[in-house]
Design a protein around this motif. Sequence first.
Motif, PDB file in Angstrom:
ATOM      1  N   SER A  30       0.841  -1.202   0.000  1.00 46.79           N
ATOM      2  CA  SER A  30       0.000   0.000   0.000  1.00 46.79           C
ATOM      3  C   SER A  30       0.873   1.248   0.000  1.00 46.79           C
ATOM      4  CB  SER A  30      -0.886   0.008   1.240  1.00 46.79           C
ATOM      5  OG  SER A  30      -0.125   0.344   2.379  1.00 46.79           O
ATOM      6  N   LEU A  33      -2.738   3.947   4.558  1.00 50.67           N
ATOM      7  CA  LEU A  33      -3.896   3.315   5.172  1.00 50.67           C
ATOM      8  C   LEU A  33      -4.825   4.386   5.700  1.00 50.67           C
ATOM      9  CD1 LEU A  33      -2.339   0.461   7.363  1.00 50.67           C
ATOM     10  CD2 LEU A  33      -3.441   0.215   5.137  1.00 50.67           C
ATOM     11  N   ALA A  81      -6.815   0.035   2.558  1.00 51.75           N
ATOM     12  CA  ALA A  81      -5.496   0.171   1.954  1.00 51.75           C
ATOM     13  C   ALA A  81      -5.623   1.115   0.756  1.00 51.75           C
ATOM     14  CB  ALA A  81      -4.965  -1.181   1.502  1.00 51.75           C
TER      15      ALA A  81
END
Length: 83
Positions: A30, A33, A81
């Motif tokens: 990712s 977040l 994500a």
Amino acid sequence: MAEQGGKYGAFRDAVALDVSSTDANLTYESQGLYVGGAGIVKVDMAGSGAAVQFTVPAGGLLPIAVSKVYNADTTATLIVALY
């Protein structure tokens, strides 16, 4: 000024993560977040693989590259994500 969003300046995709019963192993690392419900998020950092815990307020954004979000020790909810 620090860059916000992904490596192109803005996040281009998002995937909701369900860690209520198992770990979330991300297919791609990712770029951040989003945490909708306050709590602790335990992750593996994408670069080192180190397990790290963050305390995040509701609506918090963590601009971190992660490869895994743990079920154990994660109390935050509504985790997304960002890519």
